[in-house]
Design a protein around this motif. Sequence first.
Motif, PDB file in Angstrom:
ATOM      1  N   LEU A 135      37.112  27.130  48.399  1.00 41.41           N
ATOM      2  CA  LEU A 135      37.903  27.891  49.362  1.00 41.41           C
ATOM      3  C   LEU A 135      38.991  28.132  49.064  1.00 41.41           C
ATOM      4  CD1 LEU A 135      36.410  26.214  52.676  1.00 41.41           C
ATOM      5  CD2 LEU A 135      35.334  28.308  51.613  1.00 41.41           C
ATOM      6  N   TYR A 136      39.315  29.127  48.038  1.00 40.03           N
ATOM      7  CA  TYR A 136      40.868  29.639  47.531  1.00 40.03           C
ATOM      8  C   TYR A 136      40.401  31.136  46.905  1.00 40.03           C
ATOM      9  CZ  TYR A 136      38.663  27.948  43.291  1.00 40.03           C
ATOM     10  OH  TYR A 136      37.987  27.716  41.902  1.00 40.03           O
ATOM     11  N   PRO A 137      41.713  31.810  46.960  1.00 38.15           N
ATOM     12  CA  PRO A 137      41.733  33.032  46.195  1.00 38.15           C
ATOM     13  C   PRO A 137      41.729  32.673  44.598  1.00 38.15           C
ATOM     14  CG  PRO A 137      43.643  32.959  47.415  1.00 38.15           C
ATOM     15  CD  PRO A 137      42.763  31.516  47.809  1.00 38.15           C
ATOM     16  N   PRO A 138      40.955  33.538  43.876  1.00 34.94           N
ATOM     17  CA  PRO A 138      41.016  33.114  42.419  1.00 34.94           C
ATOM     18  C   PRO A 138      42.502  33.542  41.703  1.00 34.94           C
ATOM     19  CG  PRO A 138      38.814  33.892  42.938  1.00 34.94           C
ATOM     20  CD  PRO A 138      39.585  33.933  43.905  1.00 34.94           C
ATOM     21  N   LYS A 139      42.997  34.866  42.213  1.00 34.84           N
ATOM     22  CA  LYS A 139      43.916  35.428  41.766  1.00 34.84           C
ATOM     23  C   LYS A 139      45.323  34.566  42.295  1.00 34.84           C
ATOM     24  CE  LYS A 139      42.369  40.130  41.404  1.00 34.84           C
ATOM     25  NZ  LYS A 139      42.705  41.492  42.000  1.00 34.84           N
ATOM     26  N   SER A 140      45.418  34.184  43.423  1.00 30.87           N
ATOM     27  CA  SER A 140      46.259  33.207  43.937  1.00 30.87           C
ATOM     28  C   SER A 140      46.452  32.117  42.949  1.00 30.87           C
ATOM     29  CB  SER A 140      46.228  32.910  45.357  1.00 30.87           C
ATOM     30  OG  SER A 140      47.226  32.296  45.823  1.00 30.87           O
ATOM     31  N   VAL A 141      45.533  31.238  42.825  1.00 29.84           N
ATOM     32  CA  VAL A 141      45.239  30.059  41.835  1.00 29.84           C
ATOM     33  C   VAL A 141      45.678  30.343  40.602  1.00 29.84           C
ATOM     34  CG1 VAL A 141      43.703  28.513  40.848  1.00 29.84           C
ATOM     35  CG2 VAL A 141      43.365  28.986  43.331  1.00 29.84           C
ATOM     36  N   SER A 142      45.524  31.770  39.988  1.00 30.83           N
ATOM     37  CA  SER A 142      45.810  31.807  38.707  1.00 30.83           C
ATOM     38  C   SER A 142      47.423  32.144  38.578  1.00 30.83           C
ATOM     39  CB  SER A 142      45.214  33.305  38.112  1.00 30.83           C
ATOM     40  OG  SER A 142      45.500  33.591  36.857  1.00 30.83           O
ATOM     41  N   ARG A 143      47.947  32.816  39.611  1.00 31.51           N
ATOM     42  CA  ARG A 143      49.425  33.177  39.679  1.00 31.51           C
ATOM     43  C   ARG A 143      49.938  31.796  39.766  1.00 31.51           C
ATOM     44  NH1 ARG A 143      47.897  37.685  42.964  1.00 31.51           N
ATOM     45  NH2 ARG A 143      47.851  39.536  41.981  1.00 31.51           N
TER      46      ARG A 143
END
Length: 706
Positions: free
Chosen positions: A632-640
């Motif tokens: 449960l997390y946004p992949p783009k946010s994790v990448s940044r």
Amino acid sequence: MFHNLLVLWGVLFGFFTVCVYSKTNSQDVSALNVMYNSFNSKSKLSGWKSSGGDPCGDSWKGIKCSSSAVTEINLSDLGLSGSMGYQLASLSSVTSFDLSNNKLSGDIPYQLPPNAKHIDLSNNGFTNTVPYSVSQMSDLETLNLGHNKLNGQLTDMFNKLTKLKQLDLSHNSLTGNLPQSFAKLSSLRKLYLQNNQFTGTINVLLYTPVDELNVENNRFTGWIPNDLKSINIKYGGNSWSSGPSPPSPPGVRRNRGSGSGSSGGGKSSVATGLTIAGIAFGVLFLIAILIAFFSRKKRSSNSHLLEEDRLNERKSFSMFSSRDLTKDLHSDYNDDVLVTGLKSMDSPAVIDIKPVQKSPSTGFRSLSGRLQSFARRSTSVKAVSYSLSDLQIATSNFAPARLLGQGTIGRVYKAKYENGKILVVKKIDSSLFQGAPPQEFSDIVVSISKIRHANISELVGYCAEHGHNMLIYEYFRNGSLHEFLHMSDDYSNPLTWNTRVRIALGTARAVEYLHEVCSPSVLHKNIKSSNILLDIELNPRLSDYGLATFHQRTSQNLGMGYNAPECTKPSAYTLKSDVYSFGVVMLELLTGRQPVDSSKPPAEQCLVRWATPQLHDLDALSQMVDPALRGLYPPKSVSRFADIIALCVQREPEFRPPISEVVQQLVRLVQRSTMNMREDLGLSRHSSNVSSMREDLQSSRRLTDF
């Protein structure tokens, strides 16, 4: 003879006056040194230096001063490349800031000269979006960011810019609808938005006095309001609706000058004016009657209500620093940051934050002024002295059952009082004072007690009796970030991704305050998840600050797995070492792993060594994320988030960014995300403690509803 003495005295006075006033403010010098070092091509910057110097006395290129303060910076068209540095907020006297027509690139610094009236950064290569710190620059009159590479949406950040007369955002790649806070630009006359990718309508501009407008070559839809057709407007290259536009809402465009092209006879205007005057008189008369009625009713009410009101008036806001008050009232997380004024239920003081009723005349300007005024007063607040006997009773004579933990410089105990108050007592090892001057502990107490920030655990008291030296802090029932990440049981819900980012941002702001606001800078030296406490709303409170003197004397490893490679001994720590340690904390938030874990396979025992090569690999990154998040997390946010970590944990300290740039990157990450505080609180393990405060939180959130 007497005449000659007078002449000599006059010459000497003039000489020393010149000497005094030619010496530039040290903060201005430091900021310009950082700016100079951030430029790549600087051959035309005659007089500038990489360290020290006297910009005002030595007439540095493009610098104008008043007395010892830098007031104008004009470096336009000098072929400059690189960036502008990270200490621009120190240039508090600069009113004009012009770096237009250069080759500068990267993000516009999060912090700009805070009191500037004119800013021109046009015709460069700046990327990302308009920094949110602009929202606090209430004196700003012109802002030109045209002809850059800005992108993304504009945040709703224009409420306080009531003096802004000219805004140029043209020739960028900005997207999204125009922010509703444009309606607050009550002085705006010229607005240039052409050649972007804005969408939606331009109806919000009806509420501004703009008389020169260019919205060409965007993706606007709807109609061109009739009231805007009468001004100097360019609107080609959009997808306007055909047919006659609907009438404007009643009451708009009332601030427009007489030269705006309005038509209609003078009799109509007079009649309208008389009608409005009559209505206003009637309303005032009715208000006077109501005031008289309620005043009589109030006098007859019970006296205890009056006493309660007086008590409420004496309650104050949480001790924010003046700088953080002006920059933290924004973004999705800043509702949470402001709520940190609501202290833990176990805190000795009750902090009362009442909702503020906004009005067109005051709005948040009065709120900010009151908060800043309190922040200035709070610098004189000193920690309270506690007696050793009282602390012995409250800790059951420092019984093992009251031991909360043992750090590198002493033990930490829980102190419980009969009235329900709970405090934390840090008992410093007496061996660390051997050979130290007798006043050392008192100096440290005075220094720490001046530190006030929403994301820093506040020192509330101290004890110095019979060879015992103790520091006393507020107690947070939620414990530390280390406990949440590594010691949660099966009945505890994990921290959500949104909460983890919020904790990272709050902690970074605390470190930024220590590094760049405190003077001199405060080196933490022991940043780790166990020193990041979480309040009732899971906002971070950095602890163990201001004790670097003691850390330097201990032979222990200050934080296994948190130490930067250059820190072979405590005295080798620098500000960049703190940045590295913070990067390790971010890795913990990302992976849920401990910095050193002997239970893992040998290649995975050191978190930094295992994780760093994978931070830019999207496939590997998805496998690194804490399994407790259950995807449960946004992949783009994790990448940044991972990109920021990679910058912080670089082996060479000179390549790590200053903490202010880390804050800037995290703020942008937040602005790109949709963070829901209620969801965070509902999913967090202590939601039962939160439910009783929901009504207070809803009231306090109104403080940032602008």
